[in-house]
Design a protein around this motif. Structure first.
Motif, PDB file in Angstrom:
ATOM      1  N   PHE A  57      11.571   4.243 -11.245  1.00  0.00           N
ATOM      2  CA  PHE A  57      12.799   4.166 -12.021  1.00  0.00           C
ATOM      3  C   PHE A  57      12.585   4.997 -13.281  1.00  0.00           C
ATOM      4  O   PHE A  57      11.608   4.779 -14.001  1.00  0.00           O
ATOM      5  CB  PHE A  57      13.108   2.729 -12.421  1.00  0.00           C
ATOM      6  CG  PHE A  57      13.300   1.801 -11.253  1.00  0.00           C
ATOM      7  CD1 PHE A  57      14.564   1.534 -10.759  1.00  0.00           C
ATOM      8  CD2 PHE A  57      12.209   1.200 -10.641  1.00  0.00           C
ATOM      9  CE1 PHE A  57      14.737   0.689  -9.680  1.00  0.00           C
ATOM     10  CE2 PHE A  57      12.369   0.344  -9.569  1.00  0.00           C
ATOM     11  CZ  PHE A  57      13.635   0.091  -9.080  1.00  0.00           C
ATOM     12  N   GLY A  58      13.461   5.934 -13.547  1.00  0.00           N
ATOM     13  CA  GLY A  58      13.279   6.778 -14.725  1.00  0.00           C
ATOM     14  C   GLY A  58      14.584   7.253 -15.317  1.00  0.00           C
ATOM     15  O   GLY A  58      15.668   7.049 -14.746  1.00  0.00           O
ATOM     16  N   SER A  59      14.480   7.887 -16.483  1.00  0.00           N
ATOM     17  CA  SER A  59      15.641   8.454 -17.164  1.00  0.00           C
ATOM     18  C   SER A  59      15.174   9.597 -18.050  1.00  0.00           C
ATOM     19  O   SER A  59      13.990   9.863 -18.179  1.00  0.00           O
ATOM     20  CB  SER A  59      16.368   7.391 -17.984  1.00  0.00           C
ATOM     21  OG  SER A  59      15.537   6.962 -19.045  1.00  0.00           O
ATOM     22  N   ILE A  72      17.538   7.378 -12.732  1.00  0.00           N
ATOM     23  CA  ILE A  72      17.177   8.033 -11.484  1.00  0.00           C
ATOM     24  C   ILE A  72      16.183   7.125 -10.770  1.00  0.00           C
ATOM     25  O   ILE A  72      15.202   6.674 -11.368  1.00  0.00           O
ATOM     26  CB  ILE A  72      16.546   9.410 -11.724  1.00  0.00           C
ATOM     27  CG1 ILE A  72      17.551  10.333 -12.403  1.00  0.00           C
ATOM     28  CG2 ILE A  72      16.060  10.020 -10.410  1.00  0.00           C
ATOM     29  CD1 ILE A  72      16.978  11.675 -12.798  1.00  0.00           C
ATOM     30  N   ILE A  73      16.441   6.847  -9.501  1.00  0.00           N
ATOM     31  CA  ILE A  73      15.555   6.026  -8.686  1.00  0.00           C
ATOM     32  C   ILE A  73      14.989   6.925  -7.595  1.00  0.00           C
ATOM     33  O   ILE A  73      15.742   7.560  -6.856  1.00  0.00           O
ATOM     34  CB  ILE A  73      16.311   4.833  -8.074  1.00  0.00           C
ATOM     35  CG1 ILE A  73      16.925   3.978  -9.186  1.00  0.00           C
ATOM     36  CG2 ILE A  73      15.382   4.017  -7.189  1.00  0.00           C
ATOM     37  CD1 ILE A  73      17.877   2.923  -8.683  1.00  0.00           C
ATOM     38  N   ILE A  74      13.667   7.003  -7.524  1.00  0.00           N
ATOM     39  CA  ILE A  74      13.007   7.917  -6.590  1.00  0.00           C
ATOM     40  C   ILE A  74      12.149   7.118  -5.608  1.00  0.00           C
ATOM     41  O   ILE A  74      11.337   6.286  -6.021  1.00  0.00           O
ATOM     42  CB  ILE A  74      12.109   8.919  -7.343  1.00  0.00           C
ATOM     43  CG1 ILE A  74      12.926   9.645  -8.427  1.00  0.00           C
ATOM     44  CG2 ILE A  74      11.491   9.915  -6.372  1.00  0.00           C
ATOM     45  CD1 ILE A  74      12.074  10.427  -9.401  1.00  0.00           C
ATOM     46  N   HIS A  75      12.324   7.404  -4.332  1.00  0.00           N
ATOM     47  CA  HIS A  75      11.543   6.760  -3.268  1.00  0.00           C
ATOM     48  C   HIS A  75      10.432   7.720  -2.851  1.00  0.00           C
ATOM     49  O   HIS A  75      10.693   8.848  -2.472  1.00  0.00           O
ATOM     50  CB  HIS A  75      12.466   6.451  -2.083  1.00  0.00           C
ATOM     51  CG  HIS A  75      11.774   5.838  -0.924  1.00  0.00           C
ATOM     52  ND1 HIS A  75      12.025   6.229   0.366  1.00  0.00           N
ATOM     53  CD2 HIS A  75      10.831   4.876  -0.841  1.00  0.00           C
ATOM     54  CE1 HIS A  75      11.280   5.516   1.186  1.00  0.00           C
ATOM     55  NE2 HIS A  75      10.546   4.689   0.472  1.00  0.00           N
ATOM     56  N   ARG A  76       9.187   7.262  -2.936  1.00  0.00           N
ATOM     57  CA  ARG A  76       8.032   8.100  -2.583  1.00  0.00           C
ATOM     58  C   ARG A  76       7.021   7.290  -1.779  1.00  0.00           C
ATOM     59  O   ARG A  76       7.078   6.062  -1.751  1.00  0.00           O
ATOM     60  CB  ARG A  76       7.329   8.620  -3.848  1.00  0.00           C
ATOM     61  CG  ARG A  76       8.202   9.430  -4.757  1.00  0.00           C
ATOM     62  CD  ARG A  76       8.706  10.686  -4.120  1.00  0.00           C
ATOM     63  NE  ARG A  76       7.649  11.696  -4.077  1.00  0.00           N
ATOM     64  CZ  ARG A  76       7.627  12.712  -3.250  1.00  0.00           C
ATOM     65  NH1 ARG A  76       8.591  12.894  -2.394  1.00  0.00           N
ATOM     66  NH2 ARG A  76       6.652  13.581  -3.267  1.00  0.00           N
ATOM     67  N   HIS A  77       6.054   7.968  -1.175  1.00  0.00           N
ATOM     68  CA  HIS A  77       4.927   7.291  -0.539  1.00  0.00           C
ATOM     69  C   HIS A  77       4.069   6.718  -1.662  1.00  0.00           C
ATOM     70  O   HIS A  77       3.889   7.351  -2.699  1.00  0.00           O
ATOM     71  CB  HIS A  77       4.111   8.266   0.303  1.00  0.00           C
ATOM     72  CG  HIS A  77       3.055   7.590   1.112  1.00  0.00           C
ATOM     73  ND1 HIS A  77       1.826   7.287   0.589  1.00  0.00           N
ATOM     74  CD2 HIS A  77       3.064   7.137   2.390  1.00  0.00           C
ATOM     75  CE1 HIS A  77       1.104   6.680   1.512  1.00  0.00           C
ATOM     76  NE2 HIS A  77       1.835   6.571   2.619  1.00  0.00           N
ATOM     77  N   PRO A 111       9.034  16.456 -15.116  1.00  0.00           N
ATOM     78  CA  PRO A 111       9.290  17.198 -16.361  1.00  0.00           C
ATOM     79  C   PRO A 111       8.969  16.320 -17.574  1.00  0.00           C
ATOM     80  O   PRO A 111       9.045  15.088 -17.500  1.00  0.00           O
ATOM     81  CB  PRO A 111      10.789  17.497 -16.305  1.00  0.00           C
ATOM     82  CG  PRO A 111      11.196  17.292 -14.897  1.00  0.00           C
ATOM     83  CD  PRO A 111      10.236  16.322 -14.302  1.00  0.00           C
ATOM     84  N   LYS A 112       8.619  16.948 -18.678  1.00  0.00           N
ATOM     85  CA  LYS A 112       8.288  16.200 -19.892  1.00  0.00           C
ATOM     86  C   LYS A 112       9.464  15.372 -20.390  1.00  0.00           C
ATOM     87  O   LYS A 112       9.270  14.359 -21.047  1.00  0.00           O
ATOM     88  CB  LYS A 112       7.815  17.148 -20.980  1.00  0.00           C
ATOM     89  CG  LYS A 112       6.486  17.776 -20.654  1.00  0.00           C
ATOM     90  CD  LYS A 112       6.020  18.697 -21.735  1.00  0.00           C
ATOM     91  CE  LYS A 112       4.691  19.310 -21.330  1.00  0.00           C
ATOM     92  NZ  LYS A 112       4.127  20.145 -22.359  1.00  0.00           N
ATOM     93  N   SER A 113      10.677  15.782 -20.081  1.00  0.00           N
ATOM     94  CA  SER A 113      11.867  15.062 -20.548  1.00  0.00           C
ATOM     95  C   SER A 113      12.204  13.855 -19.669  1.00  0.00           C
ATOM     96  O   SER A 113      13.109  13.099 -19.980  1.00  0.00           O
ATOM     97  CB  SER A 113      13.067  16.007 -20.590  1.00  0.00           C
ATOM     98  OG  SER A 113      13.302  16.544 -19.305  1.00  0.00           O
ATOM     99  N   PHE A 114      11.447  13.655 -18.588  1.00  0.00           N
ATOM    100  CA  PHE A 114      11.680  12.527 -17.686  1.00  0.00           C
ATOM    101  C   PHE A 114      10.743  11.386 -18.065  1.00  0.00           C
ATOM    102  O   PHE A 114       9.531  11.550 -18.125  1.00  0.00           O
ATOM    103  CB  PHE A 114      11.438  12.945 -16.239  1.00  0.00           C
ATOM    104  CG  PHE A 114      11.716  11.868 -15.231  1.00  0.00           C
ATOM    105  CD1 PHE A 114      13.012  11.532 -14.906  1.00  0.00           C
ATOM    106  CD2 PHE A 114      10.682  11.191 -14.609  1.00  0.00           C
ATOM    107  CE1 PHE A 114      13.282  10.540 -13.964  1.00  0.00           C
ATOM    108  CE2 PHE A 114      10.930  10.202 -13.673  1.00  0.00           C
ATOM    109  CZ  PHE A 114      12.239   9.881 -13.353  1.00  0.00           C
TER     110      PHE A 114
END
Length: 67
Positions: free
Chosen positions: A63-65, A32-37, A45-48
């Motif tokens: 960048f996460g999974s 999962i790729i997340i765009h944030r400020h 979540p703890k599982s992320f």
């Protein structure tokens, strides 16, 4: 790969990420790729698991999974 670009004002990404997990949208080897400020502090979540973070200008890319 799932790319999330929620509005910068969105404070709670937990529900969104948990929804991806609950609905089994992401493969076990997916990212999962997340765009944030860049100054936004998010709760996940703890599982992320965050794999990497990069800052570009006013943006932060996470960048996460799941583990």
């Amino acid at each position: 790969i799932i790319f999330l670009d929620p509005p910068y004002k969105e404070k709670d990404l937990t529900a969104l990420i948990e929804s991806l997990l609950y609905n089994k949208i992401l493969d076990s080897k997916g990212i999962i790729i997340i765009h944030r400020h860049k100054n936004q502090i998010d709760k996940f979540p703890k599982s992320f698991q965050i794999i990497d973070q990069r800052k570009y200008g006013i943006s932060k890319i996470i960048f996460g999974s799941y583990f």
